[in-house]
Design an enzyme around this catalytic site. Structure first.
Site, PDB file in Angstrom:
ATOM      1  N   ARG A  55      15.782  15.079  16.039  1.00 43.00           N
ATOM      2  CA  ARG A  55      17.021  14.778  14.576  1.00 43.00           C
ATOM      3  C   ARG A  55      16.522  12.738  14.723  1.00 43.00           C
ATOM      4  NH1 ARG A  55      22.124  15.133  12.867  1.00 43.00           N
ATOM      5  NH2 ARG A  55      21.619  17.563  13.111  1.00 43.00           N
ATOM      6  N   TYR A 113       7.164   1.910  -7.800  1.00 42.60           N
ATOM      7  CA  TYR A 113       6.101   2.867  -8.217  1.00 42.60           C
ATOM      8  C   TYR A 113       7.119   4.112  -8.539  1.00 42.60           C
ATOM      9  CZ  TYR A 113       5.230   7.482  -5.806  1.00 42.60           C
ATOM     10  OH  TYR A 113       5.221   9.077  -5.531  1.00 42.60           O
ATOM     11  N   ASP A 185       8.449  -3.583  -1.217  1.00 37.38           N
ATOM     12  CA  ASP A 185       8.278  -2.272  -0.204  1.00 37.38           C
ATOM     13  C   ASP A 185       6.405  -3.214   0.375  1.00 37.38           C
ATOM     14  OD1 ASP A 185       6.314  -0.364  -0.329  1.00 37.38           O
ATOM     15  OD2 ASP A 185       6.883   0.750  -1.656  1.00 37.38           O
ATOM     16  N   LYS A 210       0.537   6.142   3.691  1.00 37.00           N
ATOM     17  CA  LYS A 210      -0.921   5.227   2.770  1.00 37.00           C
ATOM     18  C   LYS A 210      -1.117   4.552   3.794  1.00 37.00           C
ATOM     19  CE  LYS A 210       1.694   7.458  -0.598  1.00 37.00           C
ATOM     20  NZ  LYS A 210       1.151   8.441  -0.813  1.00 37.00           N
TER      21      LYS A 210
HETATM   22  N1  PLP Z   1       5.839   3.033  -2.622  1.00 38.60           N
HETATM   23  C1  PLP Z   1       4.690   3.245  -3.070  1.00 38.60           C
HETATM   24  C2  PLP Z   1       3.864   2.041  -3.549  1.00 38.60           C
HETATM   25  C3  PLP Z   1       4.198   4.420  -3.086  1.00 38.60           C
HETATM   26  O1  PLP Z   1       2.615   4.319  -3.966  1.00 38.60           O
HETATM   27  C4  PLP Z   1       4.664   5.782  -2.906  1.00 38.60           C
HETATM   28  C5  PLP Z   1       3.846   6.924  -2.804  1.00 38.60           C
HETATM   29  O2  PLP Z   1       2.269   6.824  -3.868  1.00 38.60           O
HETATM   30  C6  PLP Z   1       5.907   5.834  -2.398  1.00 38.60           C
HETATM   31  C7  PLP Z   1       6.295   4.651  -1.973  1.00 38.60           C
HETATM   32  C8  PLP Z   1       6.293   6.452  -1.724  1.00 38.60           C
HETATM   33  O3  PLP Z   1       5.966   7.062  -0.772  1.00 38.60           O
HETATM   34  P1  PLP Z   1       5.982   8.233   0.350  1.00 38.60           P
HETATM   35  O4  PLP Z   1       5.616   9.610  -1.129  1.00 38.60           O
HETATM   36  O5  PLP Z   1       5.643   8.962   0.881  1.00 38.60           O
HETATM   37  O6  PLP Z   1       7.227   9.822  -0.679  1.00 38.60           O
END
Ligand code: PLP
Length: 392
Positions: A55, A113, A185, A210
């Site tokens: 962990r 998001y 982000d 992604k």
């Molecule tokens: N940030 C962005 C810009 C995203 O597009 C996403 C998911 O699509 C996330 C965060 C969340 O990521 P995760 O699905 O890996 O939790």
């Protein structure tokens, strides 16, 4: 590493030391959930250093963290550390909870998001933390939403799904004047195309699910910040426990090795698709910040001269029925509730990423019933255009 260019750093950073006999050139995967020790003294030393339990991370996590930190800190001279976690949402949750306590306040871009927005709106208040949502394109809105309890302002670089690009430098100066932290982000551009620390961000988060890992086979996240701040985030992960699996850490690092060349192709395919769609009669509007018609064109060219990433979106005339027809006719491009992998995919934000939003929130976020999000993959552009042309 004294190497000049981030593309080169992506290929080498985090490599295991090449000592010992027959050292492997790709890192071994540590699947063991715990280490074994010969005596109380050595186990004591490991526990104090938070080593030896899965962990708390393994060598695979440390290699991945070293690589992402080396990339993201390119403009700020390596003064940044990274922490690998179990998903992008874990990265966002840990970033906010590392900084904000009960009674504190967060300001968020209203075009983040969807799950980021619902986390801030529905879950954070249970920890005594409140959030306000603003259009970060309007710095005055940001300034006036901030209170003396505002600890964090969070935004995305190329927003999902309208691919809006904030003036990060301007935003950073407003946020810093009020003594708060700017969290960016950077999932969509990835550090191959843009590095927010160079523009004043204090913390960077990624969904490694992604383009960073890039092959639709990992759920993962990364948080980056100053070493002392990351130590706090690490302590929170040790107790909350959103740890990344060792194999996922390995796969993400494997993805990063090809990040620079993948992002080049993703970005050129995205721009070509955006141009094709902009000229098509069935399409009302295209959102891609490297289109000359985009209101973000000049800013994006300055911030991301090598391209704005894989993600674009377009509004079909005819709303949801037209989207349904398109999805059924496409042969190569698949419908998928994700983005940022080697193949080209589309998604329907109303039903996927933003399904948690009420109709008025959707409208305010500019997410219309005809909006299709597309993540450009690595295929030959002619094949992608043919598939879209036939389906449209
Ligand atoms: N940030 C962005 C810009 C995203 O597009 C996403 C998911 O699509 C996330 C965060 C969340 O990521 P995760 O699905 O890996 O939790």
């Amino acid at each position: 590493m004294s190497v000049a260019h981030p593309d080169t750093i992506a290929v080498h950073a985090g490599e295991p030391p090449s000592d010992g006999q027959d050292p492997p050139v790709t890192p071994p995967i540590t699947l063991s959930s715990a280490a074994g020790y010969p005596d109380l003294e050595t186990i004591e030393a490991a526990m104090v250093a938070h080593r030896g339990y899965g962990r708390w991370g393994t060598d695979n996590h440390r290699q991945l963290e070293a690589a992402v930190a080396a990339l993201e800190s390119f403009e700020v001279g390596g003064k940044v550390e990274a922490l690998a976690v179990a998903s992008g949402m874990a990265a966002i949750g840990i970033a906010i909870l590392t900084e904000a306590n009960a009674g504190d306040h967060v300001v968020a871009a209203n075009d983040c998001y969807g799950t980021t927005l619902t986390f801030l709106r529905d879950d954070l208040p249970r920890f005594g933390i409140t959030a306000s949502f603003v259009d970060v394109q309007d710095l005055e809105q940001v300034r006036s939403a901030m209170t003396e309890r505002t600890r964090v302002v969070i935004c995305e670089i190329c927003t999902n799904p309208l691919i809006r690009v904030p003036d990060l430098q301007g935003l950073a100066s407003v946020v810093h004047q009020a003594g708060a932290l700017l969290v960016a982000d950077n999932t969509i551009p990835t550090p191959a195309l843009f590095r927010p620390f160079g523009a004043g961000a204090d913390v960077v988060v990624h969904s490694a699910t992604k383009n960073l890992s890039g092959h639709a086979d990992v759920i993962g996240g990364i948080v980056l910040g100053r070493p002392a701040w990351i130590e706090g985030a690490r302590a929170l992960v040790r107790t909350f426990g959103p740890s990344l699996g060792a194999f996922d850490a390995w796969l993400t690092l494997r993805g990063i090795r090809t990040l620079a060349v993948r992002m080049e192709r993703h970005a050129s395919n995205a721009l070509a698709l955006a141009g094709f769609l902009e000229r098509h009669a069935a399409v009302q509007r295209v959102h891609y910040p490297m289109l000359e018609s985009s209101p973000f064109y000049e800013r994006t060219r300055r911030m991301m001269p090598s391209g704005a990433g894989a993600l674009l979106s377009f509004e079909l005339r005819g709303g949801r029925p037209a989207v349904d027809r398109l999805v059924k006719r496409l042969k190569l491009i698949r419908l998928m509730p994700s983005l940022g992998n080697v193949s080209t995919t589309i998604s329907y934000p109303v039903a996927t990423s933003h399904r948690g939003l009420a109709p008025d929130e959707l409208l305010r976020a500019g997410i219309t019933p005809g909006l299709v999000r597309c993540s450009a993959g690595l295929e030959r552009i002619d094949d992608l255009v043919s598939d879209l042309e036939a389906a449209l």
